[in-house]
Design an enzyme around this catalytic site. Structure first.
Site, PDB file in Angstrom:
ATOM      1  N   HIS A 192       0.895  -1.198   0.060  1.00 62.19           N
ATOM      2  CA  HIS A 192       0.116  -0.102  -0.070  1.00 62.19           C
ATOM      3  C   HIS A 192       0.866   1.382   0.114  1.00 62.19           C
ATOM      4  O   HIS A 192       0.388   2.304  -0.199  1.00 62.19           O
ATOM      5  CB  HIS A 192      -1.025   0.020   1.317  1.00 62.19           C
ATOM      6  CG  HIS A 192      -2.310   0.711   0.846  1.00 62.19           C
ATOM      7  ND1 HIS A 192      -2.355   1.758   0.023  1.00 62.19           N
ATOM      8  CD2 HIS A 192      -3.654   0.249   1.275  1.00 62.19           C
ATOM      9  CE1 HIS A 192      -3.666   1.947   0.012  1.00 62.19           C
ATOM     10  NE2 HIS A 192      -4.362   1.036   0.811  1.00 62.19           N
ATOM     11  N   ARG A 193       2.168   1.016   0.028  1.00 61.68           N
ATOM     12  CA  ARG A 193       3.287   2.351   0.055  1.00 61.68           C
ATOM     13  C   ARG A 193       2.934   2.832  -1.399  1.00 61.68           C
ATOM     14  O   ARG A 193       3.359   3.828  -1.870  1.00 61.68           O
ATOM     15  CB  ARG A 193       4.363   2.021   0.458  1.00 61.68           C
ATOM     16  CG  ARG A 193       4.339   1.472   1.905  1.00 61.68           C
ATOM     17  CD  ARG A 193       5.922   1.352   2.555  1.00 61.68           C
ATOM     18  NE  ARG A 193       6.443   0.061   1.783  1.00 61.68           N
ATOM     19  CZ  ARG A 193       7.519  -0.270   1.862  1.00 61.68           C
ATOM     20  NH1 ARG A 193       8.616   0.094   2.608  1.00 61.68           N
ATOM     21  NH2 ARG A 193       7.938  -1.406   1.181  1.00 61.68           N
TER      22      ARG A 193
END
Length: 457
Positions: free
Chosen positions: A429-430
């Site tokens: 999710h980064r």
């Protein structure tokens, strides 16, 4: 006179620091030729057979099977002049009468474990805070080969001999000494030629002032009393565990799921199987998924990017090195299809078949498991519907394929029995937002549900 060379354990792939000796292909007294396979090792990535860069006679195996040693550790001694044909270059001898070891160095080009190792992998230069690119290495440090003179027991036994001295002892004796905590460099061999025997080790242990130090067994052990079997954590299993723990605790994982009617894909597979182009190719749903991933990446390049913590950058890659997770007797390995995005469906099917077959045989070269950009794991072959896969380090997403089952499905308002598969996508999710991950998964699903959609990409 004899001319000894020691063969060090080679670094067979970038970043490896140790390997386990699996099986010796030679024994003391055997004659070897240039490039002959002498040992099989297991690294953290695969089983590898190592050739030797010289001809001669094996005089000693320095490591026993089952033992793990660091890269650069001598594992084998070879007499490269067993017939004493070399003559010294002094006392009026001709300059051309060089020692055979020197001639060997000139004639035998670098092989595994000898000389410098080139690498074909390239990395984009990182930027310094000031904007100037940071230089990158183009190769690895050469691995040296140690020349050793004919060995003799040290004269002064009051202190350990220098580290260059390697005592003469057979592998079982070495293990016996290790189990008793005896340093072989402090033992005088009583057998012919100064070879250390089991009795020599036992005498040394009895005269030691400290208690022997027991070591853990090198192989698995079974205790009938507890009915438990213990197996040392090493090799592929150890590397996989370390990589998965690192990934789980550094990359914030998100997993999304999608159920897809893949009846059109299965119908197309049956049709293609009857064509001459696919006559000798095993065409599986995995090949279709690989093609769908490569097409969907074009619309969502974020899933093929990677978070570079050290450089403070997200690195977008204009190629797809597609990892295919394969279960093997040694554990999970992930060989790569290089430049998968440039391959046709038949090429992908052929490459995937070859990679998985080689992986299950334990013969995948270490370099084939490096530098992946995206991975597919097919849990459906085990009858599993779905899962939440962990992202491979150095990547940002992984797709799991579930089993294809006959299930009721609504088609044009009517209930029908269709071929249905579940997909799951785990992503970092980064790098990838929910919208991007959802779009990519939806695109892959659409391509499997209707392969004709491929012409729109």
């Amino acid at each position: 006179m004899p001319e000894y060379k020691q063969f060090p354990l080679a670094d067979t792939a970038e970043g490896l620091t140790e390997a386990e000796i699996v099986e010796w292909k030679v024994k003391p007294g055997d004659e070897v030729t240039v490039n002959q396979i002498v040992v099989e090792i297991e690294t953290a990535k695969a089983a590898v057979e190592l050739p030797i860069p010289w001809a001669g006679v094996v005089t000693e195996l320095l490591v026993e099977p089952g033992q793990t040693v660091e890269v650069g550790t001598p594992i084998l001694t070879v007499d490269v002049d067993p017939h004493g044909t070399a003559s010294p270059s002094t006392n009026g001898s001709s300059p051309s009468s060089a020692a055979p070891s020197e001639a060997a160095d000139e004639e035998m080009k670098p092989l595994v474990g000898y000389g410098s190792k080139a690498t074909s992998s390239k990395r984009r230069p990182r930027k310094r805070p000031g904007g100037a690119p940071q230089p990158t290495a183009t190769g690895t440090k050469p691995t040296s080969v140690q020349m050793v003179k004919p060995r003799q027991a040290p004269d002064d036994m009051s202190s350990p001999a220098p580290s260059a001295y390697v005592p003469l002892a057979k592998p079982p004796v070495r293990k016996f000494a290790k189990d008793l905590g005896v340093d072989l460099r402090t033992v005088t061999g009583s057998a012919s030629g100064g070879v250390i025997t089991r009795e020599d080790v036992l005498r040394a242990a009895e005269g030691a002032t400290t208690e022997p130090t027991a070591t853990a067994p090198t192989g698995s052990s079974y205790d009938p009393a507890t009915r438990e079997r213990r197996v040392p954590i090493r090799g592929v299993r150890k590397a996989t565990a370390q990589a998965m723990v690192h990934s789980a605790y550094t990359a914030p994982h998100v997993t999304e799921f999608l159920t897809v009617d893949v009846t059109p894909m299965m119908e197309l597979r049956d049709k293609l199987r009857r064509t001459p182009e696919f006559a000798d190719v095993k065409l599986t749903p995995l090949a279709f998924a690989a093609k769908a991933v490569c097409l969907a990446v074009k619309r969502t390049p974020d899933v093929n990017a990677v978070w570079d913590e050290d450089a403070g950058e997200i690195v977008y890659k204009d190629y797809v090195h597609l990892g295919i997770a394969a279960a093997t007797p040694r554990g999970l390995v992930v060989p790569k299809v290089r430049d998968a995005d440039a391959k046709s469906l038949v090429e992908l099917a052929r490459d995937i078949g070859e990679l998985t077959t080689t992986a299950r045989e334990g013969k995948t070269p270490p370099e084939d498991m490096l530098n992946g950009t995206f991975t597919i794991t097919n849990v459906g072959v085990f009858g599993v519907d779905t899962g939440t896969p962990i992202i491979n380090p150095g990547e940002s997403a992984i797709l799991a394929l579930g089993a294809i089952r006959d299930m009721p499905w609504v088609v044009d308002g009517e209930l029908a029995v269709r071929k249905v598969m579940q997909l799951s996508l785990s992503f970092d999710h980064r790098v990838i937002d929910g919208q991007q991950g959802s779009q990519f998964l939806a695109d892959v699903g659409a391509l499997l549900a209707d392969p004709a959609m491929a012409i729109t990409y």
